[in-house]
Design an enzyme around this catalytic site. Sequence first.
Site, PDB file in Angstrom:
ATOM      1  CG  ASP A 128       3.424 -17.923  18.998  1.00 24.52           C
ATOM      2  OD1 ASP A 128       3.821 -18.076  17.833  1.00 24.52           O
ATOM      3  OD2 ASP A 128       4.190 -17.793  19.966  1.00 24.52           O
TER       4      ASP A 128
ATOM      5  CG  ASP B 152       8.476 -21.923  18.972  1.00 25.88           C
ATOM      6  OD1 ASP B 152       8.810 -23.034  19.400  1.00 25.88           O
ATOM      7  OD2 ASP B 152       8.523 -21.605  17.770  1.00 25.88           O
TER       8      ASP B 152
END
Length: 341
Positions: free
Chosen positions: A26, A28
């Site tokens: 991922d 963010d």
Amino acid sequence: MDEQVRRQPDGCRHALSEAYDTALLDLDGVVYAGGQAIEHAVESLTRAREGGMHLAYVTNNAARTPQAVAGQLSGFGLPTGPDDVITSAQAVARLISEQVPPGARVLAIGGEGLRVALRERGLEPVFSADDDPAAVVQGYDPSLDWERLAEAAYAVQRGVPWFASNTDLTIPKERGIAPGNGALVEVVRIAAGGTPQVAGKPQPPMHRETVLRTGARRPLVIGDRLDTDIEGAYNGEVDSLLVLTGVTTPAELLAAPPQHRPAYVDEDLRGLLTPQPEVTAADGGFRCGGWRAEAARDTLLVEGEGTPVDGLRALCAAAWTAAGDGSYGADTGKALARIGT
């Protein structure tokens, strides 16, 4: 991943970057927050890549194109090509293309990343509910205004099939936690009713898109969110690493139901480069490092000393075992304060 209900974090004798061939990262809250790289992220990922691990960046943020994301990562000192980036815009564009005629018009409520992904699937982005769209899709766009949300609501009210890249309610930014695409999806739902088809994590279309584009054989999902990254790994039956650099708090981790329990827990991406300590049963409780934890009636108890993350791993074992296939709802504050989190 063990098909049984996970009762405790796993151990690993080798560095995770050696035990798994591909990191599905991922962005963010894991690699960066807003426009700033998270501490230890760049050097940890560089070392993992140099050791032979393939790095693939998997994001629910549909606003930007893979080229733009790759450019930002390269600017941080992580050489990245567009093919190394998989977005929820790509996943939702594939999902829509399987349900509408080739060349169909799609009302695109989102950023450039969403429009580019639709065009790559041979679909035509339009901007008004009056353009006779075959579908309406929402994707994250920080510049989105009321008029665009209203167009989505008008289309949904008319019965146009509704899609969303993802439904993350929040997104980490430099100044704090901001509303995510899911919050804007809720705005349309309140106005128009109904429920969209969702492609992004934790839904299966995102995992399918990732596997198709990376060819990973033994992937490790790495994220900061229980309800997207970790649940997505659970749905895809692959292992996951939760890093505590984003939105998930230690208290939320202890209360996690089975689908939100990661295989591994670490402070940040340095956890990729080291073996993971084993959690063992000890005198009615669980031990990790210098800590021992147990669940006692309405609270968690912990004793010993060592690194806070080892204490958290022991507490996870105590809480998850006590909760079984549910969520641990008793007090955790004193135990977390004791280990220093």
